[in-house]
Design an enzyme around this catalytic site. Structure first.
Site, PDB file in Angstrom:
ATOM      1  N   TYR A  93      16.280 -28.391 -48.410  1.00 36.48           N
ATOM      2  CA  TYR A  93      15.478 -27.765 -47.349  1.00 36.48           C
ATOM      3  C   TYR A  93      16.357 -26.907 -46.454  1.00 36.48           C
ATOM      4  CZ  TYR A  93      17.181 -31.235 -43.896  1.00 36.48           C
ATOM      5  OH  TYR A  93      17.949 -31.994 -43.055  1.00 36.48           O
ATOM      6  N   CYS A  94      15.719 -25.944 -45.779  1.00 34.50           N
ATOM      7  CA  CYS A  94      16.379 -25.159 -44.732  1.00 34.50           C
ATOM      8  C   CYS A  94      15.454 -25.178 -43.516  1.00 34.50           C
ATOM      9  CB  CYS A  94      16.718 -23.750 -45.217  1.00 34.50           C
ATOM     10  SG  CYS A  94      15.316 -22.781 -45.825  1.00 34.50           S
ATOM     11  N   TRP A  95      15.430 -24.117 -42.730  1.00 34.76           N
ATOM     12  CA  TRP A  95      14.633 -24.155 -41.497  1.00 34.76           C
ATOM     13  C   TRP A  95      13.134 -24.175 -41.784  1.00 34.76           C
ATOM     14  CZ3 TRP A  95      14.190 -25.594 -36.823  1.00 34.76           C
ATOM     15  CH2 TRP A  95      13.245 -25.030 -35.956  1.00 34.76           C
ATOM     16  N   SER A 101      17.129 -22.305 -48.675  1.00 36.95           N
ATOM     17  CA  SER A 101      16.898 -23.393 -49.624  1.00 36.95           C
ATOM     18  C   SER A 101      16.425 -22.854 -50.965  1.00 36.95           C
ATOM     19  CB  SER A 101      15.884 -24.389 -49.064  1.00 36.95           C
ATOM     20  OG  SER A 101      14.662 -23.751 -48.750  1.00 36.95           O
ATOM     21  N   TYR A 122      12.779 -27.881 -42.510  1.00 37.11           N
ATOM     22  CA  TYR A 122      12.961 -28.771 -41.362  1.00 37.11           C
ATOM     23  C   TYR A 122      11.782 -28.680 -40.405  1.00 37.11           C
ATOM     24  CZ  TYR A 122      14.377 -30.464 -36.812  1.00 37.11           C
ATOM     25  OH  TYR A 122      14.389 -31.117 -35.605  1.00 37.11           O
TER      26      TYR A 122
END
Length: 350
Positions: A93-95, A101, A122
């Site tokens: 995952y990323c933001w 991601s 996130y």
């Protein structure tokens, strides 16, 4: 390889690893529990690309960003992921579940791993935390432990946890003892989001049919604030008061806060914040005791002149069930005495 739709937050436990592709700074502020940080952009690279995006052009930002991402992914493949087996199944995952991601998932899949992407990144997890707090807190069978300063409430909670009871240690999550002198030496408090993540993670582990013990806190512990839903239900819950003698409390404080004597000037500076309440003469005396490491008279006066006068009024104003509280009296706050208090707290349920 599986190419299913992006994974939802409640499904995250099904994966062998949880990888946070955000920058180290983002990860430090908060992250999904159990995640490892494998950034595709460093903090400096992310800041540089953001500047170029605004001041030069989106194209130049993407071109440079792609180069940074490729280099960082290559490093992770050579180092962090070098020993992963062919059947490794990570969740990334990323933001917001976007390019960072997505880039990592693409390369991990090209290698042959069944990598998946967390839907919404996130940001979706943060929404999950807020939802869990709002949903689970009202279902808790709270038992609130109160007591004047030095009553060893936190240690009683620890003893309860060691005996198998369910405990929500808010001061532990906040890395702070919840008072003027509550900063822990060498330990920074978490961000507000991190604090709430730790609480939500613990709530998910509770059996809602059993009591949950926690300390009677104010709305803030140091610089972090309790979630409003928690404050509301904390104030309505049944109360257990630990009523210890003054001598027992002073003895406990001298043990529990002994480290304050290691930095006498810092302690004296903190005491200066109380001048408006106690005046120059009193504060000067307290500061002199701090600088000469005379903690016994200092703690005794702080206890009797600063904390105690406001204690009962504060408790009665904040806790609805204060008038019908259960009281446990003690003159012993040694380790053995704290164990006995924990046993007495549990016995109140029977």
């Amino acid at each position: 390889m599986s190419h299913r739709q992006p994974v939802r937050v409640p499904e995250r436990h099904q994966y062998a690893a949880l990888i946070d592709a955000r920058s180290p700074g983002e990860f430090a502020l908060d992250h999904i529990p159990g995640a490892i940080n494998c950034p595709v952009l460093s903090d400096a690279e992310r800041a540089e690309i953001g500047t170029i995006y605004k001041q030069v052009s989106p194209f130049e930002a993407k071109r440079l960003g792609a180069a940074y991402v490729a280099a960082n992914l290559a490093r992770h493949l050579r180092e962090t992921f070098a020993d992963k087996p062919a059947n490794w199944k990570p969740l990334v995952y990323c933001w917001r579940g976007g390019l960072r991601s997505g880039s990592m998932v693409t390369w991990l899949r090209l290698v042959g791993w069944d990598a998946q992407q967390l839907a919404g990144g996130y940001k979706s997890f943060r929404g999950h935390v807020i939802e869990q707090l709002e949903t689970l807190v009202p279902q808790l069978q709270m038992r609130v432990l109160c007591g004047a300063t030095g009553s060893a409430k936190t240690r009683v909670l620890h003893a309860l946890a060691e005996s198998g009871e369910q405990v929500l240690d808010l001061e532990g999550f906040a890395s702070h003892k919840g008072s003027l002198l509550g900063n822990l030496p060498g330990i920074e408090q978490p961000s507000q989001k991190r604090f709430e993540t730790l609480i939500a993670e613990k709530l998910e582990q509770f059996d809602l049919s059993r009591p949950v013990y926690l300390e009677g806190e104010s709305a803030k512990i140091g610089r972090v604030g309790l979630p409003l839903v928690l404050v509301s239900h904390l104030h309505k819950a049944p109360v257990i008061e630990v009523r210890a003698t003054e001598s027992a409390r002073l003895s406990f404080l001298l043990r529990d806060y002994a480290y304050l004597g290691d930095e006498p000037d810092a302690l004296a500076d903190k005491l200066g914040w109380l001048k408006e309440l106690h005046g120059n003469v009193v504060i000067s005396r307290w500061q002199e005791w701090a600088r000469t490491k005379e903690l016994s008279p200092l703690f005794e006066e702080l206890m009797l002149r600063h904390y105690d006068p406001h204690y009962e009024r504060s408790q009665s104003n904040h806790f609805d069930q204060w008038p019908v509280r259960k009281v446990l009296e003690t003159d012993d706050l040694s380790d053995a005495g704290i164990q006995r208090l924990a046993q007495q707290v549990v016995a109140l349920e029977s």
